[in-house]
Scaffold this motif. Sequence first.
Motif, PDB file in Angstrom:
ATOM      1  N   SER A 118       0.834  -1.213   0.000  1.00 34.05           N
ATOM      2  CA  SER A 118       0.000   0.000   0.000  1.00 34.05           C
ATOM      3  C   SER A 118       0.864   1.256   0.000  1.00 34.05           C
ATOM      4  O   SER A 118       0.602   2.205  -0.748  1.00 34.05           O
TER       5      SER A 118
ATOM      6  N   GLU B 153       2.321   1.650  -3.395  1.00 30.32           N
ATOM      7  CA  GLU B 153       1.326   2.128  -4.359  1.00 30.32           C
ATOM      8  C   GLU B 153       1.161   3.643  -4.245  1.00 30.32           C
ATOM      9  O   GLU B 153       1.138   4.359  -5.238  1.00 30.32           O
ATOM     10  N   ARG B 154       1.054   4.112  -3.003  1.00 29.24           N
ATOM     11  CA  ARG B 154       0.896   5.563  -2.813  1.00 29.24           C
ATOM     12  C   ARG B 154       2.108   6.316  -3.339  1.00 29.24           C
ATOM     13  O   ARG B 154       1.978   7.341  -4.008  1.00 29.24           O
TER      14      ARG B 154
ATOM     15  N   THR C 278       4.279   5.452  -5.677  1.00 29.56           N
ATOM     16  CA  THR C 278       4.397   5.452  -7.140  1.00 29.56           C
ATOM     17  C   THR C 278       3.350   6.391  -7.771  1.00 29.56           C
ATOM     18  O   THR C 278       3.659   7.120  -8.716  1.00 29.56           O
ATOM     19  N   VAL C 279       2.129   6.383  -7.227  1.00 26.35           N
ATOM     20  CA  VAL C 279       1.108   7.301  -7.742  1.00 26.35           C
ATOM     21  C   VAL C 279       1.567   8.745  -7.539  1.00 26.35           C
ATOM     22  O   VAL C 279       1.425   9.600  -8.427  1.00 26.35           O
ATOM     23  N   LEU C 280       2.143   9.004  -6.375  1.00 23.58           N
ATOM     24  CA  LEU C 280       2.618  10.354  -6.070  1.00 23.58           C
ATOM     25  C   LEU C 280       3.737  10.779  -7.026  1.00 23.58           C
ATOM     26  O   LEU C 280       3.720  11.890  -7.562  1.00 23.58           O
TER      27      LEU C 280
END
Lengths: 218, 218
Positions: free
Chosen positions: A165, A168-169, A171-173
Amino acid sequence: MKDRKTVILEAAARVIACRGVRGLRVEEVAAEARVSKALVYYHFKDRAGLLRRTLRFVGDRAERYTRGGGPGDAAPRGPGPGDLAPGARVPGDPLRELERRLLLEFQDLPEVRENSTAWGELRASAVFEPELREELARAGREWVREIADLLGPVGPAVPDAALVSAAERLTVLVEGLSTRWLVGLLPAGHAAELLRGAVAAEAEGLRRAAVRTACPAA
Amino acid sequence: MKDRKTVILEAAARVIACRGVRGLRVEEVAAEARVSKALVYYHFKDRAGLLRRTLRFVGDRAERYTRGGGPGDAAPRGPGPGDLAPGARVPGDPLRELERRLLLEFQDLPEVRENSTAWGELRASAVFEPELREELARAGREWVREIADLLGPVGPAVPDAALVSAAERLTVLVEGLSTRWLVGLLPAGHAAELLRGAVAAEAEGLRRAAVRTACPAA
C-alpha cells in the motif's frame, strides 16, 4: 548498431512526447524512424501493438536510469543534478536508496523529460485506448513490488500488504509530481521536497504498523 | 432553463471525456451542444478559450459534488455508495470531513466518472496545450488551500508550509488514484483504503511537526 525495432520504438516515444497519442498515426512514427510503414507493421502488427511495446520500452528506459543512476547508464554515475539525485547507490540504507531512485525521475535531462512525457501521455491515453491497460497494470505491479521491497527493511515484521500500500501511494505520487513538473507547474526542487516528506511519512507509518503487529491487541 | 453557455460547456466536458482533447475541434463541441460554431466562438473567443473555461467548469462541478455531498447537489445528501462516501458532513471532525470530501471523488456515478475523466484528460493535455497551464495552476492552488485548511486543526501550531505540503501530496495522490480507478486499474474500495492510509500518515506527520515546532531544538 541499433536494430531497427529499437529505432522505431525510440521514434514512437519521441513522437508521443511531442504530439501525444490521440490521433497518432503509424505513418508518423515510420517517418520519424525513417523506415517504411510496412516495417512498423511487420514488427508490431498494428497501432495497438506499437503503443503497447512503446509503453514497455519507455518503462524499461525509466527503470534503467532510476536503477543505474543515469539515462542509458547501467552503472552508478557521478554527482547528479543539484540536490535532486545523489549519484551513488546507498546500499546500506534502503530508505535513502529508495529516495534516490524516486528522485531520479526528476532529473532535468532531455532524455528523462522525453521519456517521462511519453510515459505520462501513454498512461493518460489508457482512458481512450483500452488495449494499453494490461501492459500498464503489469508495469505498475512491477514498480510497486520494487518499491515495496525497498521499504521492507524499514521495520521488522511489517505486513507485506502495508508495504505494498505504501509503495502504491509513493508510485502514484511520483507519477503525479512528475506530470506537474514536466508542464512547469512544480519546480523539481519542490517536487523532491514533497517526495522526501512522503517517504518519511510512509516509513514512520510502517514502523508504527510493525509495532502494532508485534503487540497483541489490548 | 440553462443558458447556452452552460450547454456548450457541458457538451465540451462530454466530448473531452469521450474522445480526448488532442485533435478536438470546436465543430464537434458545437454539434454536441446543438448550437452553431459561431455561438461557441462568440462566447469563448477561440479553442483555447473554450478549453480554459471547460477546465474551470469541470473543476467547479467537482467542487460542488465533493463539498455538498452529491453531484449537482449543494446540500448534504443521504448515505453514499457503499463505504466510500458517507453522506453527512462531519463538521466536528475535520480529518473525517477531509476524508469524506476526498473520497467523494470516487463515487461510481456517471456524472462523476465523466467529470473526472474530462478533468484528467485536460490536466494531461497541459503538456501539449500551454494555454491551459495557468488555469490548472490556479485550480490546483485553490484545492490545495482548501485541503490545507481542513488539515489545520489536526495539531496546534503546525507551520502552514507543512499543511500546504501535506495538502499538495494528498491532492496529487487523489488525482492519480482517480485516473487509475477510471481506467479500471484500481477498484474504488482499494483507492479509498489507500487514501485513508495517506490521510492518517499525513495527519500523524503533522502532529509530530507540531511537537517539533513547540519544542526548542536540543
